[in-house]
Design an enzyme around this catalytic site. Structure first.
Site: not given
Length: 727
Positions: A476, A546
């Site tokens: 990430d 997301d």
């Protein structure tokens, strides 16, 4: 294929369906003669309307007075009469930015010279040639080496530029495009992929105008906001018909793409590093390599353009080209527990997943340092012993006992001020001296332009991956760059930091992948904030957004498919009400929207009903049947969620024996009209059985007449899928 005519001094670069033509003019300038549908190798010099114009500088070329503004240029410069945007700007010892490049020499190479430690198209599965075209500015003291590699089967041309100093003193590169070319008409629409966090890669289309149309990133990443892709298309180009030029950059940092229409309606197209955040000091004899750009041309509409990019990615782009690679069906712990977990909760989570067919359980953020929220511990990649007193062993054993692999989350590029690493090395974060650093998500960014920083993070990650049986890493990157400065660089090299940073990230990934070839890496950046061919070279799939809401994902996945193949697009079935939008959709619609991509899950399995568990088993079994289709099939967009109340796409196997169709309703109507959907890519001579409709029809009928689809039942956001099996 590349050929050169000594008579006309013309280069012809051919793919299966396109030709790219360059000519050396009499004064040594390089003219762009043509890019479009494949043509014979005829002399095109008659076509170029070079001429003098009022209020313009003129050069004598071949006995004619010609304004540089009227030359279709291949790699233009500033200050010698071409007032359009230059492809390169180099400041010499006299302080001026005036440059002029002329032909020096060329060679046609078998194969493709590879860049050092940068992502790029590989050539393992296809024989290619490369044109190396060297241009020289003897006054400023540099050479621009242009590389062109046509990939015939993919209909893609890989372009990059190397700048080489031939000066006796340092020179400053202020701008360096990877690719530039001029087209004789600017009567195009421009298509880009825009958005923000949670709504990445929305399709936007607008007409070019006199002046500059541009997209860029200054965020230190390719960004949620604008993807490093653009297309120029005719006014009447649609998904399946019409002319389209596509450009994409194999790079994950700041970029810029411009299309400049001049007063005479020609257009200059450029792609490369963003000059607003980039410069580079070249010492005598040094070189600078720009990232690789991919160009494609088609007359088969937007879908034809997309399929060219998809083929190039699947056939030649690093890990994405590994045909033996198996994309795992995984479940991520984030939305199930966020930071609130310990080893017993994780072990129970694993046990709850048993029997569903899930390949991999991924433990997300919160397992390291002393991290209970997002305020601490980034940079401390060791086990949080209060949460995990026996390390990862108990969780991994539970995985193995249930036939499941174990995966883990890292955010290697970040550092928290509340961390042991920051206490030891506060100067290792990106910062500007005497300025208080800007916080974002309670974290700062490590200066990956520094080899010692890369080495430190590498050793920490390698220790975890060496100690434990980990098969998957989610990588990430949850904030964008501010305070752009490096304590390790001198004043006159500070603008090199962004490019050096990305190269440092690439080197870290490459080292880890070389040492741990069994580990499957997935890219992520606050969702889809770094979805580009640079990351895909190393990580064959990327967390698309997301926002996992199925209705929102129709637009996100539709737009992402303009450039990137379905196997690269991670699509998860998540909990309802959805954690980002609050929307409720059926588990069937959530699965249908995710099914044609890299499938995964994102919820607390322990809270599911038996009916939902049974549905997940069936979904995963279905995905196993579709895996080859997702990884290798041709993708067709059939209905746009941006311009209609519906969305539809289709996958077709390369042998046209199998197809999968998804159709979704974005809204519901009283007494809805049936939807007539024409399919694509089938063999018109074959008969196809569609079990869901209990019919057998020819490919010709299905593509020209179509199928009638009635909205199923009274439910919000219904959807359906169709399987086509050739008889």
């Amino acid at each position: 294929m590349i050929t050169f005519s000594e008579t006309t001094r013309t280069f012809y670069l051919d793919t299966s369906n396109s030709s790219y033509v360059i000519r050396i003019l009499e004064n040594g300038a390089i003219a762009h003669s043509y890019y479009g549908a494949r043509i014979p190798h005829e002399d095109l010099s008659y076509y170029n309307m070079f001429r003098p114009i009022v209020f313009s500088a003129v050069h004598e070329i071949g006995g004619q007075q010609i304004s540089p503004e009227t030359i279709m240029q291949e790699y233009p410069t500033f200050g010698r009469g071409d007032y359009r945007i230059p492809a390169v700007t180099v400041q010499g010892k006299d302080g001026s930015n005036v440059n002029e490049l002329h032909y020096a020499w060329h060679r046609i190479l078998e194969g493709k010279p590879l860049m050092d430690a940068m992502p790029q198209l590989d050539v393992d599965t296809e024989s290619v040639q490369t044109l190396e075209l060297v241009l020289r500015d003897a006054v400023t003291g540099f050479e621009a080496v242009l590389y062109y590699t046509p990939f015939e089967e993919s209909d893609v041309i890989a372009r990059r530029t190397v700048l080489r100093s031939i000066a006796q003193e340092p020179i400053m590169v202020r701008n360096a495009c990877s690719a530039s070319f001029d087209l004789e008409t600017g009567d195009f629409d421009m298509i880009t992929l825009r958005g923000s966090w949670g709504r990445e890669r929305y399709v936007e289309r607008y007409p070019l105008h006199q002046g500059v149309s541009a997209i860029d990133s200054r965020r230190g990443a390719s960004s949620h906001e604008l993807n490093p892709f653009a297309a120029l298309v005719d006014k009447d180009t649609n998904e399946h018909m019409g002319q389209a030029y596509g450009l994409s950059l194999v790079y994950s940092g700041d970029f810029k793409i411009t299309a400049e229409v001049d007063p005479f309606a020609s257009v200059r197209v450029q792609i490369g590093l963003n000059p607003e955040t980039f410069s580079w000091k070249l010492e005598p004899g040094e070189i600078l390599e720009t990232p690789e750009a991919l160009l494609t041309y088609t007359q088969a509409g937007l879908n034809g353009m997309s399929q060219n990019f998809h083929r190039a990615c699947r056939n030649h782009l690093g890990k994405c080209a590994d045909r033996s690679l198996k994309h795992p069906v995984l479940i991520n712990s984030w939305e199930a527990m966020y930071f609130d977990f310990d080893d017993q909760k994780m072990i129970q989570f694993v046990k709850d997943c048993a029997g569903l067919g899930i390949d991999t359980v991924v433990m997300d953020d919160g397992w390291f340092g002393h991290r209970d929220d997002d305020h601490s511990s980034l940079g401390d990649w060791f086990i949080y012993d209060r949460k995990l007193p026996t390390g990862l062993t108990g969780i991994i054993n539970a995985c193995h006992e249930n036939g499941i692999n174990f995966g883990i989350w890292f955010e290697p590029e970040m550092i928290s001020r509340d961390s042991k690493l920051y206490a030891a090395h506060p100067d290792w974060c990106i910062h500007v001296p005497e300025r208080e650093g800007v916080e974002s998500r309670c974290q700062r960014i490590l200066d990956m332009s520094r080899p010692e920083v890369v080495d430190c993070i590498y050793e920490q990650m390698a220790k975890i991956l060496e100690t434990y049986d980990i098969s998957y890493v989610k990588w990430d990157m949850n904030r964008h760059m501010t305070d752009n400065g490096s304590a390790a660089l001198p004043v006159d090299r500070q603008s090199e930091m962004g490019y050096r940073y990305i190269r440092g990230v690439y080197s870290l990934i490459a080292r880890l992948e070389k040492r741990f070839p069994h580990v499957f890496f997935e890219g992520c950046s606050g969702g889809g904030g770094r979805f580009d061919f640079g990351i895909l070279y190393y990580m064959p799939q990327i967390w698309t957004s997301d926002d996992s809401d199925a209705v929102e994902r129709l637009k996100i996945q539709y737009g992402t498919s303009f450039v990137y193949p379905p196997s690269a697009i991670v699509a998860h079935v998540s909990a309802c009400p959805n954690h980002q939008s609050g929307r409720t959709t059926s588990i069937d619609t959530r699965a249908n929207v995710a099914q044609g991509f890299s499938l995964g899950y994102e919820f607390d399995v322990g809270k599911l009903s038996q009916q939902e568990r049974d549905a997940i088993k069936a979904q995963i079994q279905k995905h196993r049947e579709l895996e080859n289709l997702v990884n290798l099939g041709d993708f067709y967009r059939l209905r746009s969620p941006f311009t209609s109340d519906y969305c539809a796409w289709q996958l077709v196997s390369q042998d046209r024996m199998q197809s999968f169709v998804m159709f979704a309703w974005k809204t519901s109507y009283v007494q809805p009209a049936p939807q007539y959907l024409k399919l694509r890519g089938l063999d018109p001579e074959k008969q196809y059985r569609i079990p869901q409709l209990n019919i057998v029809r020819s490919g010709a009928v299905l593509m020209n007449v179509g199928v009638a689809l009635q909205e199923p039942g009274m439910t919000d956001y219904p959807s359906l899928t169709l399987d086509l099996i050739a008889q």
